[in-house]
Design a protein around this motif. Structure first.
Motif, PDB file in Angstrom:
ATOM      1  N   ALA A 105       1.065  -5.576  -7.104  1.00  0.00           N
ATOM      2  CA  ALA A 105       0.829  -6.969  -6.741  1.00  0.00           C
ATOM      3  C   ALA A 105       0.189  -7.740  -7.884  1.00  0.00           C
ATOM      4  CB  ALA A 105      -0.049  -7.048  -5.493  1.00  0.00           C
ATOM      5  N   ARG A 106       0.583  -8.994  -7.997  1.00  0.00           N
ATOM      6  CA  ARG A 106      -0.029  -9.947  -8.908  1.00  0.00           C
ATOM      7  C   ARG A 106      -0.164 -11.263  -8.148  1.00  0.00           C
ATOM      8  NH1 ARG A 106      -1.620  -6.477 -11.056  1.00  0.00           N
ATOM      9  NH2 ARG A 106      -1.459  -5.690 -13.177  1.00  0.00           N
ATOM     10  N   GLY A 107      -1.395 -11.633  -7.788  1.00  0.00           N
ATOM     11  CA  GLY A 107      -1.586 -12.833  -6.992  1.00  0.00           C
ATOM     12  C   GLY A 107      -0.872 -12.705  -5.661  1.00  0.00           C
ATOM     13  N   ASP A 108      -0.042 -13.711  -5.325  1.00  0.00           N
ATOM     14  CA  ASP A 108       0.671 -13.662  -4.044  1.00  0.00           C
ATOM     15  C   ASP A 108       2.090 -13.113  -4.184  1.00  0.00           C
ATOM     16  OD1 ASP A 108       1.875 -15.760  -5.344  1.00  0.00           O
ATOM     17  OD2 ASP A 108       1.587 -17.224  -3.741  1.00  0.00           O
ATOM     18  N   GLN A 109       2.376 -12.474  -5.311  1.00  0.00           N
ATOM     19  CA  GLN A 109       3.672 -11.838  -5.522  1.00  0.00           C
ATOM     20  C   GLN A 109       3.479 -10.325  -5.588  1.00  0.00           C
ATOM     21  OE1 GLN A 109       6.592 -13.665  -5.641  1.00  0.00           O
ATOM     22  NE2 GLN A 109       5.259 -15.411  -5.176  1.00  0.00           N
ATOM     23  N   ALA A 110       4.372  -9.606  -4.949  1.00  0.00           N
ATOM     24  CA  ALA A 110       4.283  -8.141  -4.964  1.00  0.00           C
ATOM     25  C   ALA A 110       5.679  -7.550  -5.037  1.00  0.00           C
ATOM     26  CB  ALA A 110       3.547  -7.627  -3.728  1.00  0.00           C
ATOM     27  N   MET A 111       5.730  -6.288  -5.413  1.00  0.00           N
ATOM     28  CA  MET A 111       6.997  -5.563  -5.453  1.00  0.00           C
ATOM     29  C   MET A 111       6.771  -4.157  -4.927  1.00  0.00           C
ATOM     30  SD  MET A 111       9.701  -5.023  -8.598  1.00  0.00           S
ATOM     31  CE  MET A 111       9.981  -6.791  -8.682  1.00  0.00           C
ATOM     32  N   GLY A 112       7.663  -3.729  -4.062  1.00  0.00           N
ATOM     33  CA  GLY A 112       7.670  -2.352  -3.592  1.00  0.00           C
ATOM     34  C   GLY A 112       8.772  -1.591  -4.303  1.00  0.00           C
ATOM     35  N   LEU A 113       8.461  -0.367  -4.734  1.00  0.00           N
ATOM     36  CA  LEU A 113       9.450   0.503  -5.374  1.00  0.00           C
ATOM     37  C   LEU A 113       9.351   1.869  -4.721  1.00  0.00           C
ATOM     38  CD1 LEU A 113       7.748  -1.049  -8.034  1.00  0.00           C
ATOM     39  CD2 LEU A 113      10.013  -0.549  -8.943  1.00  0.00           C
ATOM     40  N   TRP A 114      10.495   2.507  -4.502  1.00  0.00           N
ATOM     41  CA  TRP A 114      10.439   3.806  -3.836  1.00  0.00           C
ATOM     42  C   TRP A 114      11.689   4.637  -4.101  1.00  0.00           C
ATOM     43  CZ3 TRP A 114      12.004  -0.643  -1.607  1.00  0.00           C
ATOM     44  CH2 TRP A 114      13.176  -0.620  -0.849  1.00  0.00           C
ATOM     45  N   ALA A 115      11.510   5.935  -3.896  1.00  0.00           N
ATOM     46  CA  ALA A 115      12.612   6.901  -3.887  1.00  0.00           C
ATOM     47  C   ALA A 115      12.247   7.964  -2.855  1.00  0.00           C
ATOM     48  CB  ALA A 115      12.803   7.543  -5.260  1.00  0.00           C
ATOM     49  N   GLY A 116      13.136   8.169  -1.894  1.00  0.00           N
ATOM     50  CA  GLY A 116      12.866   9.149  -0.844  1.00  0.00           C
ATOM     51  C   GLY A 116      12.538   8.494   0.475  1.00  0.00           C
ATOM     52  N   ASP A 117      11.777   9.210   1.316  1.00  0.00           N
ATOM     53  CA  ASP A 117      11.513   8.709   2.666  1.00  0.00           C
ATOM     54  C   ASP A 117      10.049   8.401   2.944  1.00  0.00           C
ATOM     55  OD1 ASP A 117      10.597  11.311   2.714  1.00  0.00           O
ATOM     56  OD2 ASP A 117      11.791  11.942   4.447  1.00  0.00           O
ATOM     57  N   SER A 118       9.215   8.317   1.904  1.00  0.00           N
ATOM     58  CA  SER A 118       7.898   7.722   2.102  1.00  0.00           C
ATOM     59  C   SER A 118       8.110   6.213   2.234  1.00  0.00           C
ATOM     60  CB  SER A 118       6.974   8.036   0.923  1.00  0.00           C
ATOM     61  OG  SER A 118       6.635   9.411   0.925  1.00  0.00           O
ATOM     62  N   ARG A 119       7.352   5.576   3.122  1.00  0.00           N
ATOM     63  CA  ARG A 119       7.711   4.224   3.543  1.00  0.00           C
ATOM     64  C   ARG A 119       6.696   3.151   3.162  1.00  0.00           C
ATOM     65  NH1 ARG A 119      10.192   5.029   9.697  1.00  0.00           N
ATOM     66  NH2 ARG A 119      12.076   6.165   9.031  1.00  0.00           N
ATOM     67  N   LEU A 120       7.212   1.915   3.125  1.00  0.00           N
ATOM     68  CA  LEU A 120       6.401   0.712   2.952  1.00  0.00           C
ATOM     69  C   LEU A 120       6.655  -0.191   4.154  1.00  0.00           C
ATOM     70  CD1 LEU A 120       4.607  -1.238   1.291  1.00  0.00           C
ATOM     71  CD2 LEU A 120       6.706  -2.045   0.168  1.00  0.00           C
ATOM     72  N   TYR A 121       5.574  -0.490   4.882  1.00  0.00           N
ATOM     73  CA  TYR A 121       5.644  -1.386   6.032  1.00  0.00           C
ATOM     74  C   TYR A 121       4.829  -2.645   5.762  1.00  0.00           C
ATOM     75  CZ  TYR A 121       7.145   2.499   9.165  1.00  0.00           C
ATOM     76  OH  TYR A 121       7.809   3.530   9.779  1.00  0.00           O
ATOM     77  N   ARG A 122       5.163  -3.727   6.491  1.00  0.00           N
ATOM     78  CA  ARG A 122       4.339  -4.933   6.484  1.00  0.00           C
ATOM     79  C   ARG A 122       4.093  -5.369   7.925  1.00  0.00           C
ATOM     80  NH1 ARG A 122       6.955  -9.792   3.546  1.00  0.00           N
ATOM     81  NH2 ARG A 122       8.349  -9.715   5.344  1.00  0.00           N
ATOM     82  N   LEU A 123       2.837  -5.679   8.223  1.00  0.00           N
ATOM     83  CA  LEU A 123       2.479  -6.302   9.495  1.00  0.00           C
ATOM     84  C   LEU A 123       2.139  -7.761   9.206  1.00  0.00           C
ATOM     85  CD1 LEU A 123       1.897  -5.639  12.564  1.00  0.00           C
ATOM     86  CD2 LEU A 123      -0.520  -5.640  11.898  1.00  0.00           C
ATOM     87  N   ARG A 124       2.883  -8.656   9.826  1.00  0.00           N
ATOM     88  CA  ARG A 124       2.663 -10.098   9.639  1.00  0.00           C
ATOM     89  C   ARG A 124       2.770 -10.785  10.993  1.00  0.00           C
ATOM     90  NH1 ARG A 124       6.207 -13.130   5.221  1.00  0.00           N
ATOM     91  NH2 ARG A 124       4.588 -12.259   3.857  1.00  0.00           N
ATOM     92  N   GLY A 125       1.706 -11.493  11.376  1.00  0.00           N
ATOM     93  CA  GLY A 125       1.727 -12.186  12.660  1.00  0.00           C
ATOM     94  C   GLY A 125       1.938 -11.252  13.834  1.00  0.00           C
ATOM     95  N   GLY A 126       1.423 -10.039  13.728  1.00  0.00           N
ATOM     96  CA  GLY A 126       1.555  -9.072  14.818  1.00  0.00           C
ATOM     97  C   GLY A 126       2.882  -8.343  14.867  1.00  0.00           C
ATOM     98  N   ARG A 127       3.792  -8.666  13.940  1.00  0.00           N
ATOM     99  CA  ARG A 127       5.121  -8.033  13.918  1.00  0.00           C
ATOM    100  C   ARG A 127       5.220  -7.083  12.742  1.00  0.00           C
ATOM    101  NH1 ARG A 127       9.839  -9.529  11.194  1.00  0.00           N
ATOM    102  NH2 ARG A 127      11.745  -8.660  12.088  1.00  0.00           N
ATOM    103  N   ILE A 128       5.628  -5.850  13.017  1.00  0.00           N
ATOM    104  CA  ILE A 128       5.782  -4.857  11.954  1.00  0.00           C
ATOM    105  C   ILE A 128       7.214  -4.865  11.439  1.00  0.00           C
ATOM    106  CG2 ILE A 128       6.349  -2.896  13.475  1.00  0.00           C
ATOM    107  CD1 ILE A 128       4.558  -1.179  11.576  1.00  0.00           C
ATOM    108  N   GLU A 129       7.337  -4.709  10.128  1.00  0.00           N
ATOM    109  CA  GLU A 129       8.650  -4.666   9.488  1.00  0.00           C
ATOM    110  C   GLU A 129       8.645  -3.571   8.430  1.00  0.00           C
ATOM    111  OE1 GLU A 129      11.641  -7.590   6.883  1.00  0.00           O
ATOM    112  OE2 GLU A 129       9.654  -8.286   7.501  1.00  0.00           O
ATOM    113  N   ARG A 130       9.680  -2.754   8.428  1.00  0.00           N
ATOM    114  CA  ARG A 130       9.799  -1.747   7.387  1.00  0.00           C
ATOM    115  C   ARG A 130      10.483  -2.389   6.181  1.00  0.00           C
ATOM    116  NH1 ARG A 130      13.646   3.320   7.960  1.00  0.00           N
ATOM    117  NH2 ARG A 130      13.090   3.035  10.157  1.00  0.00           N
ATOM    118  N   LEU A 131       9.769  -2.445   5.057  1.00  0.00           N
ATOM    119  CA  LEU A 131      10.308  -3.073   3.854  1.00  0.00           C
ATOM    120  C   LEU A 131      11.134  -2.099   3.026  1.00  0.00           C
ATOM    121  CD1 LEU A 131       7.228  -5.199   2.701  1.00  0.00           C
ATOM    122  CD2 LEU A 131       9.144  -5.877   4.170  1.00  0.00           C
ATOM    123  N   SER A 132      10.882  -0.809   3.171  1.00  0.00           N
ATOM    124  CA  SER A 132      11.654   0.208   2.454  1.00  0.00           C
ATOM    125  C   SER A 132      12.774   0.733   3.344  1.00  0.00           C
ATOM    126  CB  SER A 132      10.749   1.361   2.015  1.00  0.00           C
ATOM    127  OG  SER A 132      10.152   1.969   3.149  1.00  0.00           O
TER     128      SER A 132
END
Length: 239
Positions: A105-132
């Motif tokens: 992350a840099r300020g209000d910008q971020a990047m997710g990077l991945w390989a495999g099945d470890s996950r990145l999730y986001r909770l926003r406004g009570g709603r969960i979303e899988r970003l990976s």
């Protein structure tokens, strides 16, 4: 980091069955870098690879721009991949590897990077979303409409990943760009968590304010389900 303040916590547990914790995690909140790696191969090979990945990321020089920072992450993990391939040959073993998921992350910008099945999730406004999106055999079956989420969680070949550090000569990381908003919560986790807890259960826990209490509660949730695998969670809150 201007424009956004981050707080984070991490927690890793060997689980109820395994004798060695092959997970590793990174929490460099001041530098805007977080990661989870889930080692594969057993016999001290998996924890070697996951630790090498995390330790290498820990030594990254801090780049000002997010694109440069993400490129440095790619280069570093590419070098780790080559080192693991060489070490696999040196040890004379069939396979050594590790999944990896990174949030930079840099300020209000971020990047997710991945390989495999470890996950990145986001909770926003009570709603969960899988970003990976998992790089795994069962995810391919899901994408083809042959399995649903519940079936995938208990599939006997659920441990087969199609991308990971050490699996192929060249590491291919998938990436997602993220516009961070105040109040967002991000979760990086090994599959030991999401294979024992459903997304809506994870969302309920992520809603709590204290990142340290969140990671402890997430791991405890997995442990109450028997935790057949190592469990690791890194929680990042933006405000």
């Amino acid at each position: 980091m201007s424009g956004m303040h981050y707080s984070a916590a991490s927690y890793s547990h060997v689980g109820m069955v395994r004798k060695i914790n092959e997970d590793a995690c990174l929490e460099l909140t001041w530098d805007g870098l977080w990661a989870v790696a889930d080692g594969m191969g057993g016999h001290a090979a998996g924890d070697y690879v996951s630790s090498l990945a995390v330790d290498s990321l820990r030594q990254l020089p801090i780049a000002e721009g997010l694109d440069d920072f993400a490129e440095a992450v790619r280069d570093t993990l590419g070098r780790v991949n080559r080192a693991v391939r060489e070490e696999t040959v040196r040890r004379g073993v069939a396979m050594m590897g590790s999944t990896v998921v990174v949030l930079a992350a840099r300020g209000d910008q971020a990047m997710g990077l991945w390989a495999g099945d470890s996950r990145l999730y986001r909770l926003r406004g009570g709603r969960i979303e899988r970003l990976s999106h998992d790089h795994s055999y069962v995810q391919e079956l899901q994408d083809s409409g042959l399995l649903n989420e519940a079936e995938a969680r208990v599939h006997p070949r659920g441990n087969i990943v199609t991308r990971a550090i050490g699996v192929q000569d060249r590491l291919e990381l998938q990436a997602v760009s993220v516009q961070v908003q105040p109040g967002d919560t991000y979760l990086l986790c090994s599959d030991g968590l999401n294979k024992t807890a459903e997304d809506h259960e994870i969302a309920d826990v992520l809603g709590h304010a204290d990142p340290y209490q969140v990671v402890r509660s997430l791991v405890h949730l997995g442990l109450t389900r028997g935790a057949p695998d190592n469990i690791t969670a890194v929680v990042v809150k933006a405000n």
